[in-house]
Design a protein around this motif. Structure first.
Motif, PDB file in Angstrom:
ATOM      1  N   ARG A  46     -12.344  63.547 -62.670  1.00  0.00           N
ATOM      2  CA  ARG A  46     -11.550  63.430 -63.892  1.00  0.00           C
ATOM      3  C   ARG A  46     -11.998  64.454 -64.933  1.00  0.00           C
ATOM      4  O   ARG A  46     -11.201  64.886 -65.775  1.00  0.00           O
ATOM      5  CB  ARG A  46     -11.638  62.016 -64.462  1.00  0.00           C
ATOM      6  CG  ARG A  46     -12.988  61.638 -65.065  1.00  0.00           C
ATOM      7  CD  ARG A  46     -13.062  60.145 -65.384  1.00  0.00           C
ATOM      8  NE  ARG A  46     -14.308  59.769 -66.067  1.00  0.00           N
ATOM      9  CZ  ARG A  46     -15.463  59.559 -65.441  1.00  0.00           C
ATOM     10  NH1 ARG A  46     -15.552  59.679 -64.110  1.00  0.00           N
ATOM     11  NH2 ARG A  46     -16.547  59.203 -66.126  1.00  0.00           N
ATOM     12  N   ALA A  58      -8.071  59.442 -65.514  1.00  0.00           N
ATOM     13  CA  ALA A  58      -8.940  58.520 -64.784  1.00  0.00           C
ATOM     14  C   ALA A  58      -9.328  59.139 -63.447  1.00  0.00           C
ATOM     15  O   ALA A  58      -8.871  60.216 -63.081  1.00  0.00           O
ATOM     16  CB  ALA A  58      -8.233  57.180 -64.579  1.00  0.00           C
ATOM     17  N   LEU A  88       1.524  60.413 -71.992  1.00  0.00           N
ATOM     18  CA  LEU A  88       0.168  60.432 -71.434  1.00  0.00           C
ATOM     19  C   LEU A  88      -0.842  59.812 -72.394  1.00  0.00           C
ATOM     20  O   LEU A  88      -0.915  60.192 -73.564  1.00  0.00           O
ATOM     21  CB  LEU A  88      -0.249  61.868 -71.113  1.00  0.00           C
ATOM     22  CG  LEU A  88      -1.635  62.029 -70.481  1.00  0.00           C
ATOM     23  CD1 LEU A  88      -1.689  61.386 -69.100  1.00  0.00           C
ATOM     24  CD2 LEU A  88      -2.016  63.507 -70.388  1.00  0.00           C
ATOM     25  N   THR A  89      -1.644  58.879 -71.881  1.00  0.00           N
ATOM     26  CA  THR A  89      -2.656  58.236 -72.723  1.00  0.00           C
ATOM     27  C   THR A  89      -4.059  58.294 -72.128  1.00  0.00           C
ATOM     28  O   THR A  89      -5.028  58.032 -72.831  1.00  0.00           O
ATOM     29  CB  THR A  89      -2.295  56.759 -72.972  1.00  0.00           C
ATOM     30  OG1 THR A  89      -2.192  56.078 -71.718  1.00  0.00           O
ATOM     31  CG2 THR A  89      -0.984  56.648 -73.741  1.00  0.00           C
ATOM     32  N   ALA A  90      -4.189  58.611 -70.821  1.00  0.00           N
ATOM     33  CA  ALA A  90      -5.525  58.543 -70.225  1.00  0.00           C
ATOM     34  C   ALA A  90      -5.633  59.424 -68.986  1.00  0.00           C
ATOM     35  O   ALA A  90      -4.652  59.656 -68.272  1.00  0.00           O
ATOM     36  CB  ALA A  90      -5.858  57.097 -69.850  1.00  0.00           C
ATOM     37  N   ILE A 129      -4.606  60.497 -62.575  1.00  0.00           N
ATOM     38  CA  ILE A 129      -5.818  60.207 -61.813  1.00  0.00           C
ATOM     39  C   ILE A 129      -6.164  61.406 -60.937  1.00  0.00           C
ATOM     40  O   ILE A 129      -5.327  61.887 -60.169  1.00  0.00           O
ATOM     41  CB  ILE A 129      -5.628  58.961 -60.931  1.00  0.00           C
ATOM     42  CG1 ILE A 129      -5.261  57.751 -61.787  1.00  0.00           C
ATOM     43  CG2 ILE A 129      -6.892  58.684 -60.110  1.00  0.00           C
ATOM     44  CD1 ILE A 129      -4.798  56.549 -60.974  1.00  0.00           C
ATOM     45  N   GLN A 177       3.446  61.006 -66.855  1.00  0.00           N
ATOM     46  CA  GLN A 177       2.775  59.783 -66.431  1.00  0.00           C
ATOM     47  C   GLN A 177       1.924  59.262 -67.592  1.00  0.00           C
ATOM     48  O   GLN A 177       1.398  60.046 -68.386  1.00  0.00           O
ATOM     49  CB  GLN A 177       1.867  60.058 -65.237  1.00  0.00           C
ATOM     50  CG  GLN A 177       2.562  60.746 -64.079  1.00  0.00           C
ATOM     51  CD  GLN A 177       3.572  59.866 -63.387  1.00  0.00           C
ATOM     52  OE1 GLN A 177       3.238  58.755 -62.963  1.00  0.00           O
ATOM     53  NE2 GLN A 177       4.809  60.341 -63.258  1.00  0.00           N
ATOM     54  N   VAL A 196      -7.132  62.767 -75.447  1.00  0.00           N
ATOM     55  CA  VAL A 196      -7.159  62.529 -74.013  1.00  0.00           C
ATOM     56  C   VAL A 196      -8.016  63.565 -73.275  1.00  0.00           C
ATOM     57  O   VAL A 196      -8.812  63.209 -72.407  1.00  0.00           O
ATOM     58  CB  VAL A 196      -5.722  62.523 -73.427  1.00  0.00           C
ATOM     59  CG1 VAL A 196      -5.748  62.342 -71.911  1.00  0.00           C
ATOM     60  CG2 VAL A 196      -4.875  61.436 -74.085  1.00  0.00           C
ATOM     61  N   THR A 245      -0.934  57.559 -67.124  1.00  0.00           N
ATOM     62  CA  THR A 245      -2.313  57.810 -66.691  1.00  0.00           C
ATOM     63  C   THR A 245      -2.289  58.809 -65.545  1.00  0.00           C
ATOM     64  O   THR A 245      -1.523  58.649 -64.591  1.00  0.00           O
ATOM     65  CB  THR A 245      -2.988  56.511 -66.218  1.00  0.00           C
ATOM     66  OG1 THR A 245      -2.995  55.565 -67.287  1.00  0.00           O
ATOM     67  CG2 THR A 245      -4.419  56.785 -65.766  1.00  0.00           C
TER      68      THR A 245
END
Length: 492
Positions: free
Chosen positions: A148, A143, A139-141, A91, A87, A184, A89
Motif C-alpha cells: 500500500r 489498503a 476515494l477515501t482509503a 487495495i 473506487q 489519502v 478503497t
C-alpha cells in the motif's frame, strides 16, 4: 475551497525567468518561480513553457516531437472517450487487489491532459477533468499489505502531475483534489519515510523510498505546502533510508560513473529507481531547486552507470550487505557481490528527461545516458510497456515532453525558489565548460514487477489548423502570448 487563478498569475506561471548564472558561463534560462506564497503552476514535471514548446514543435512538424506525439495519440488511454471507474478503497497487496483500476485511470487523465495541451482539443482536457473529479469525489482509503505504501507513492505523485495540467480548468474540483492528496496519499508516504513500516531502515530497497519521496514532493508543490517540500528535499540530501542520494548511489568511481545500489538487485528495479529519482529532480528543478547538480552531479554519475550496465557494458561493483527485518522483531541480512545480469532489450520511458537535462540544459557530456535515450526513443507511456503495474510506474512520453534545444552556455541551477523550500536549492555544485554528449543508434519492454517485492505480477496525429480555446481560457491565454512563450520555451 476551489481557488481562482488570475490571468496575470496564469501567464506568469507559464513564462520562463532567467536562471542563476553559472561560474564562468552564460546564465541558464530556468522555469518561472512564483513570487507569492505558493509555487509556480503548472510546475511539476511540466511548466507552461514546456507545454508551449511541445505544441509549437508538433505544430511545426519538428522531429522527434512528432514521433513522440504519435506515441501519445496511439495510446488507448489518451482517447477522449475514456470513462473513469473510481473506487472508495484501493487495495494493493493481499486479498482483493483492485489497484489496476486506479493506475489506468490516472494514466488516462494524464495522457488526455497532455494531449489537450499539445493539440488544443478541449475534449481531451474535459475527459481528464472528469476522471480526476470522479476519483476525488469517491476515494477515501488505500489498503493492503506493505505494498500500500507503493500505491501511495507511485499513484500519489502521478495523480498530482495529471491534476497539475488541469488545475485552472473551471470545472476541476481543485480543493477537493488537494484534500484527497493530503488525506489519502501523502500521509502514507510521509509515514513510510519516518517509520518504514516498522522495519529496520535498510529493509526496503531504494525504489520504496523514492516512490514516497516523489509523492511527498509532488503533493507539497501541488498544494503549496512549503514544509512538505522542504521535508522531501531534505530527505533526498540527508535521509537515512536507501532512497536518499548517497545511499542510492553509495560509491563514486572514476570516469564519471557511480554505483546504483539496486544494480545488485535486478535491472527492472534499477530502471525504476533511476526514473523515480529523475522525476524527483525534475519536479524540484521546476520550482527552482537544483538536485540534478547536487553533490557534484552525483545523480548523473549514477544514471550513467545504470545506462552503461543496461546497455550490456561492464561496470564496477562494490560488495555490500543490507540489513533486513523488523524493529524489535526478526532480523537478517543480504550480501550482494556483483551487478545483476541484464537484458539490453529492456527499457522504460525514463531516459529522455535525464539526457535532455544534462546535455541540453547544462551542456554536460552524458554518453551512456544519451545512447540509451536514443535507443529507447520515441518514448511511450502507461500501456506501452506491458499490461501490468510495472508498465505504469512512469508517466513517460519523454521524447515529446523533454526534448530540448541546446541552451547557449552552461549553468549550475535554475532561479532559486527562495522561500519555496526553505533554501533547499542553495547547495548546487556548478558544472562548467562541458561539451554535448555524442549520440548513438536508433524495444521491447521486459516484464517484471518494478515496484513490489514478493508479487506474482509482471510488473495519425493531425496538425491543428487553428488555436482552440480550452474551457476556462487556459490554453487561449497561453496561445495569445505564443510569440513570447515560444521564444522562452525554446531557449531551454
Amino acid at each position: 475551497m476551489t481557488r481562482q487563478i488570475s490571468r496575470r498569475s496564469m501567464l506568469k506561471a507559464a513564462g520562463v525567468a532567467a536562471g542563476a548564472a553559472g561560474i564562468g558561463t552564460a546564465a541558464l534560462p530556468g522555469p518561472a518561480v512564483a513570487a507569492g506564497p505558493g509555487y509556480a503552476h503548472p510546475g511539476l514535471l511540466h511548466t507552461g513553457a514546456d507545454l508551449d514548446r511541445m505544441a509549437a514543435k508538433v505544430r511545426a512538424g519538428a522531429a522527434p516531437y512528432t514521433a513522440g506525439f504519435a506515441k501519445l495519440t496511439a495510446n488507448r488511454h489518451a482517447q477522449s472517450g475514456w470513462t473513469a471507474n473510481p473506487q472508495a478503497t484501493v487495495i494493493r497487496g493481499g486479498a482483493g487487489q483492485n489497484y489496476g483500476i486506479l493506475y489506468r485511470d490516472i494514466h488516462a487523465a494524464y495522457q488526455n491532459a497532455l494531449r489537450a495541451h499539445v493539440s488544443g482539443d478541449s475534449a481531451h482536457l474535459d475527459t481528464a477533468v472528469a476522471i480526476l473529479n470522479a476519483w476525488s469525489a469517491k476515494l477515501t482509503a488505500l489498503a493492503g499489505n506493505a505494498d500500500r505504501f507503493l500505491a501511495a507513492g507511485l499513484y500519489g505523485y502521478q495523480f498530482a502531475n495529471a491534476a497539475e495540467l488541469v488545475r485552472d480548468h473551471p470545472d476541476f474540483e481543485l480543493g477537493r483534489f488537494q484534500e484527497m492528496l493530503t488525506g489519502v496519499f501523502a500521509p502514507l508516504s510521509d509515514d513510510f519515510l519516518v517509520r518504514h513500516n516498522g522495519a529496520v531502515i535498510s529493509n526496503y530497497w531504494t525504489n520504496w523510498d523514492l516512490t514516497a519521496m516523489c509523492c511527498v514532493l509532488a503533493t507539497g508543490i501541488f498544494c503549496d505546502d512549503k514544509a512538505q517540500v522542504a521535508r522531501a528535499v531534505d530527505y533526498f540530501k540527508h535521509g537515512d533510508g536507501l532512497g536518499s542520494l548517497k545511499n542510492a548511489i553509495p560509491v563514486v568511481h572514476d570516469e564519471g560513473l557511480a554505483e546504483w545500489l539496486e544494480a545488485g538487485r535486478d535491472q527492472g528495479h534499477a530502471l525504476l529507481g533511476v526514473g523515480l529519482m529523475g522525476t524527483f529532480c525534475e519536479m524540484a528543478w521546476n520550482q527552482g531547486i537544483d538536485l540534478y547538480g547536487y553533490d557534484d552531479s552525483r545523480f548523473l554519475k549514477g544514471a550513467q552507470y545504470v545506462a552503461k550496465w543496461a546497455l550490456g557494458g561492464e561496470v564496477p561493483f562494490t560488495a555490500n550487505t543490507r540489513k533486513k527485518g523488523a524493529i524489535n522483531g526478526w532480523s537478517g541480512s543480504e550480501t550482494v557481490t556483483r551487478a545483476a545480469p541484464v537484458d539490453p532489450a529492456m527499457t522504460r520511458p525514463i531516459w529522455a528527461m535525464i539526457a535532455n537535462h544534462y546535455t541540453r540544459r547544462r551542456g554536460l557530456p552524458a554518453s551512456y545516458v544519451t545512447r540509451i535515450a536514443a535507443k529507447s526513443a520515441p518514448e511511450g507511456g502507461g500501456g506501452d510497456y506491458g499490461p501490468n503495474s510495472g508498465g505504469y510506474d512512469q508517466l513517460g512520453f519523454g521524447t515529446l515532453a523533454f526534448t530540448r534545444d541546446k541552451a547557449q552556455g552552461a549553468a549550475s541551477a535554475p532561479a532559486s525558489a527562495g522561500a519555496g523550500a526553505g533554501g533547499a536549492g542553495s547547495d548546487p555544485r556548478p558544472q562548467t565548460g562541458a561539451t554535448s554528449s555524442p549520440s548513438a543508434s536508433a524495444s521491447s519492454a521486459a516484464d517484471g514487477d518494478l515496484a513490489a517485492t514478493g508479487s506474482n505480477e509482471i510488473i495519425g496525429w493531425t496538425a491543428a489548423t487553428g488555436i482552440t480555446a480550452l474551457a476556462g481560457g487556459l490554453l487561449l491565454l497561453r496561445r495569445r502570448d505564443r510569440a513570447r512563450s515560444e521564444s522562452q520555451a525554446q531557449s531551454q
